[in-house]
Motif scaffolding. Sequence first.
Motif, PDB file in Angstrom:
ATOM      1  N   TYR A 140      15.723  27.949 -21.760  1.00  0.00           N
ATOM      2  CA  TYR A 140      15.479  27.006 -22.865  1.00  0.00           C
ATOM      3  C   TYR A 140      16.772  26.761 -23.651  1.00  0.00           C
ATOM      4  O   TYR A 140      17.105  25.621 -23.987  1.00  0.00           O
ATOM      5  N   SER A 141      17.492  27.830 -23.953  1.00  0.00           N
ATOM      6  CA  SER A 141      18.724  27.703 -24.731  1.00  0.00           C
ATOM      7  C   SER A 141      19.759  26.854 -23.982  1.00  0.00           C
ATOM      8  O   SER A 141      20.445  26.017 -24.578  1.00  0.00           O
ATOM      9  N   ALA A 142      19.850  27.048 -22.657  1.00  0.00           N
ATOM     10  CA  ALA A 142      20.805  26.278 -21.846  1.00  0.00           C
ATOM     11  C   ALA A 142      20.466  24.780 -21.877  1.00  0.00           C
ATOM     12  O   ALA A 142      21.349  23.931 -22.044  1.00  0.00           O
ATOM     13  N   ILE A 143      19.172  24.466 -21.739  1.00  0.00           N
ATOM     14  CA  ILE A 143      18.753  23.052 -21.734  1.00  0.00           C
ATOM     15  C   ILE A 143      18.930  22.441 -23.125  1.00  0.00           C
ATOM     16  O   ILE A 143      19.429  21.314 -23.269  1.00  0.00           O
ATOM     17  N   ASP A 144      18.537  23.180 -24.143  1.00  0.00           N
ATOM     18  CA  ASP A 144      18.653  22.663 -25.515  1.00  0.00           C
ATOM     19  C   ASP A 144      20.120  22.433 -25.890  1.00  0.00           C
ATOM     20  O   ASP A 144      20.455  21.469 -26.590  1.00  0.00           O
ATOM     21  N   LEU A 244      22.739  12.045 -17.604  1.00  0.00           N
ATOM     22  CA  LEU A 244      21.798  12.488 -16.563  1.00  0.00           C
ATOM     23  C   LEU A 244      22.515  13.061 -15.337  1.00  0.00           C
ATOM     24  O   LEU A 244      21.927  13.803 -14.558  1.00  0.00           O
ATOM     25  N   ALA A 245      23.801  12.738 -15.187  1.00  0.00           N
ATOM     26  CA  ALA A 245      24.571  13.372 -14.108  1.00  0.00           C
ATOM     27  C   ALA A 245      24.741  14.861 -14.404  1.00  0.00           C
ATOM     28  O   ALA A 245      24.671  15.702 -13.507  1.00  0.00           O
ATOM     29  N   ASP A 246      24.946  15.202 -15.682  1.00  0.00           N
ATOM     30  CA  ASP A 246      25.027  16.610 -16.090  1.00  0.00           C
ATOM     31  C   ASP A 246      23.701  17.322 -15.842  1.00  0.00           C
ATOM     32  O   ASP A 246      23.663  18.462 -15.359  1.00  0.00           O
ATOM     33  N   LEU A 247      22.604  16.658 -16.205  1.00  0.00           N
ATOM     34  CA  LEU A 247      21.289  17.280 -16.030  1.00  0.00           C
ATOM     35  C   LEU A 247      20.996  17.506 -14.544  1.00  0.00           C
ATOM     36  O   LEU A 247      20.488  18.571 -14.160  1.00  0.00           O
ATOM     37  N   ALA A 248      21.325  16.523 -13.717  1.00  0.00           N
ATOM     38  CA  ALA A 248      21.080  16.666 -12.271  1.00  0.00           C
ATOM     39  C   ALA A 248      21.895  17.824 -11.706  1.00  0.00           C
ATOM     40  O   ALA A 248      21.409  18.620 -10.906  1.00  0.00           O
ATOM     41  N   TYR A 249      23.131  17.947 -12.156  1.00  0.00           N
ATOM     42  CA  TYR A 249      23.992  19.030 -11.685  1.00  0.00           C
ATOM     43  C   TYR A 249      23.399  20.385 -12.085  1.00  0.00           C
ATOM     44  O   TYR A 249      23.380  21.330 -11.290  1.00  0.00           O
ATOM     45  N   TYR A 250      22.895  20.458 -13.310  1.00  0.00           N
ATOM     46  CA  TYR A 250      22.269  21.694 -13.782  1.00  0.00           C
ATOM     47  C   TYR A 250      21.040  22.035 -12.920  1.00  0.00           C
ATOM     48  O   TYR A 250      20.695  23.213 -12.745  1.00  0.00           O
ATOM     49  N   CYS A 251      20.391  21.001 -12.380  1.00  0.00           N
ATOM     50  CA  CYS A 251      19.172  21.205 -11.573  1.00  0.00           C
ATOM     51  C   CYS A 251      19.452  21.421 -10.083  1.00  0.00           C
ATOM     52  O   CYS A 251      18.509  21.637  -9.307  1.00  0.00           O
ATOM     53  N   GLN A 280      10.722  20.389 -12.733  1.00  0.00           N
ATOM     54  CA  GLN A 280       9.975  19.451 -13.586  1.00  0.00           C
ATOM     55  C   GLN A 280       9.902  19.933 -15.032  1.00  0.00           C
ATOM     56  O   GLN A 280      10.009  19.146 -15.972  1.00  0.00           O
ATOM     57  N   GLU A 281       9.743  21.237 -15.215  1.00  0.00           N
ATOM     58  CA  GLU A 281       9.714  21.800 -16.578  1.00  0.00           C
ATOM     59  C   GLU A 281      11.074  21.656 -17.262  1.00  0.00           C
ATOM     60  O   GLU A 281      11.162  21.386 -18.458  1.00  0.00           O
ATOM     61  N   THR A 282      12.134  21.820 -16.477  1.00  0.00           N
ATOM     62  CA  THR A 282      13.498  21.646 -17.007  1.00  0.00           C
ATOM     63  C   THR A 282      13.699  20.211 -17.485  1.00  0.00           C
ATOM     64  O   THR A 282      14.183  19.969 -18.598  1.00  0.00           O
ATOM     65  N   TYR A 286      14.259  18.785 -21.376  1.00  0.00           N
ATOM     66  CA  TYR A 286      15.429  17.974 -21.727  1.00  0.00           C
ATOM     67  C   TYR A 286      14.986  16.625 -22.316  1.00  0.00           C
ATOM     68  O   TYR A 286      15.541  16.170 -23.325  1.00  0.00           O
ATOM     69  N   CYS A 287      14.010  16.001 -21.677  1.00  0.00           N
ATOM     70  CA  CYS A 287      13.512  14.699 -22.168  1.00  0.00           C
ATOM     71  C   CYS A 287      12.943  14.832 -23.584  1.00  0.00           C
ATOM     72  O   CYS A 287      13.195  13.981 -24.448  1.00  0.00           O
ATOM     73  N   ALA A 288      12.197  15.905 -23.823  1.00  0.00           N
ATOM     74  CA  ALA A 288      11.631  16.130 -25.157  1.00  0.00           C
ATOM     75  C   ALA A 288      12.734  16.289 -26.196  1.00  0.00           C
ATOM     76  O   ALA A 288      12.644  15.776 -27.314  1.00  0.00           O
ATOM     77  N   ARG A 289      13.798  16.980 -25.812  1.00  0.00           N
ATOM     78  CA  ARG A 289      14.898  17.234 -26.756  1.00  0.00           C
ATOM     79  C   ARG A 289      15.772  15.994 -26.990  1.00  0.00           C
ATOM     80  O   ARG A 289      16.495  15.919 -27.975  1.00  0.00           O
ATOM     81  N   THR A 290      15.758  15.054 -26.049  1.00  0.00           N
ATOM     82  CA  THR A 290      16.635  13.878 -26.178  1.00  0.00           C
ATOM     83  C   THR A 290      15.842  12.586 -26.415  1.00  0.00           C
ATOM     84  O   THR A 290      16.413  11.498 -26.413  1.00  0.00           O
TER      85      THR A 290
END
Length: 354
Positions: A140-144, A244-251, A280-282, A286-290
Motif C-alpha cells: 500500500y505504501s509503495a502504491i500510495d 501509467l508507464a510507471d504503474l505498468a512497470y511496477y506491475c 487488479q488490487e494494485t 492507484y486509481c483510487a489515490r489518483t
Amino acid sequence: MSITPELVDVLPAHKFDEAKLLSWLRQAMPDFGNRLVVKQFQGGQSNPTFLLDSDSGRYVLRKKPPGKTLPSAHMVEREYKVIRALSDNTSLPVPKARVLCEDSDIIGTPFYVMDFLEGRIVSHSALRALDRRERLPAHYSAIDTLAELHSVDVNAVGLGDYGRPEGYVARQVARWSKQYLAAKTDEMPAMDKLMAWLPENLPSTDECAIAHGDYRFGNLMLAPDKPEVIAILDWELSTLGHPLADLAYYCLPYHLPSDMPGMRGLKGEDLEALGVLDEQETIARYCARTGREEIADWHVYLAFSLFRLASIVQGVYKRALDGNAANANALEVGKRASLLAETGWKIACEGEQK
C-alpha cells in the motif's frame, strides 16, 4: 536474503582518488570534516554507488560508470536535479541532495552526494524478507507513494523543463529501440516485433507527470521499524512522462516467472498466502489515490515496459561482455532480455484480441 544494503570494498574497476574527493568535499561542504572512508554498495547495474563515512555523518555518492557509456545514459546530473527539487519542495520520501560535481577531473566522472538513510530494501515484491503482517501495508505504501509522486505539480517544483511534456511513450520507444540496436549481440525476434508494433499502438491518451522510470521495491527503502516507504532511490531513468508507464512497470512482476533467478516475478506464487496484492488490487488502489475511473490500453503500457526493460537488460549484458559492468552477475542478467521481450510480445498479441 539481506534487507540492509550490502557494502564491499571499492571494486578495482571503480577505484578513484579518495584524497582528491575529500579535498573537493571539504570545499563544497565546509562541515564535512577531515576523515573519509569509502565503501561500495553491491547491487545496482548502472551508476556505481558508494557510502562515504565522515566526521559529519554518512553520505551516499553516485557517479557515472567508468569507460564508454551509451548516449544519454547514466545522467547523474539529472538524478541530482530531480532529487534536489523534490527534497526541497515536497514531502515525498527522497534523500536530501547535498552537492553535484560536474568536473570529471575529481574522481573521473561527474557525481553527486546525498544524505545516507538507515532503512530496509527488499528487492523482491513477494516481500518474503518481511514479516507477513508487514507485506500488505508495504505494498500500500509503495502504491500510495507512486500516486503522490505522479500528483506533484512539475512547474511548481521547478521541473517544468525536466523533459518534454508530451509524447513520452513514442519518444521512449524510439530511444530504447536505438539503445537496443547499439547493444545488440544476438538475434531477438520478439524485440524486432515489438519495435514495429509499439509505434503503431501508442496509448490513446497522453499525460504528463514525473515518471521515475524504475519504480519497484528494489528502489524503495522502507523504515527500519515499520512497513513504510522512507526513500525512493535510483532516479537515473526519471523524466517527465506518462504516469501509467510507471504503474505498468511496477506491475511487471505479475507477468514474470517466480522461478527464474533474478526476474523478481510473482507469476506462479500464491499471492493470498504471501499476503500481497494482486495486479487488479494494485491498479484499483492507484486509481483510487489518483482519482481515475479506469485505465485504457493497459496491455500497451505493459508491452512497452517489458520492451524497455529488455533493452536496458541488453545494455547491461553488452557492458558485461565489454568488461565494464557495475555488477558481478551482469552476464546472468543478459540471458533475461529475450524472456522479457517474448513476454511483452505475448501481452501485445493477447491485448489486441480483447
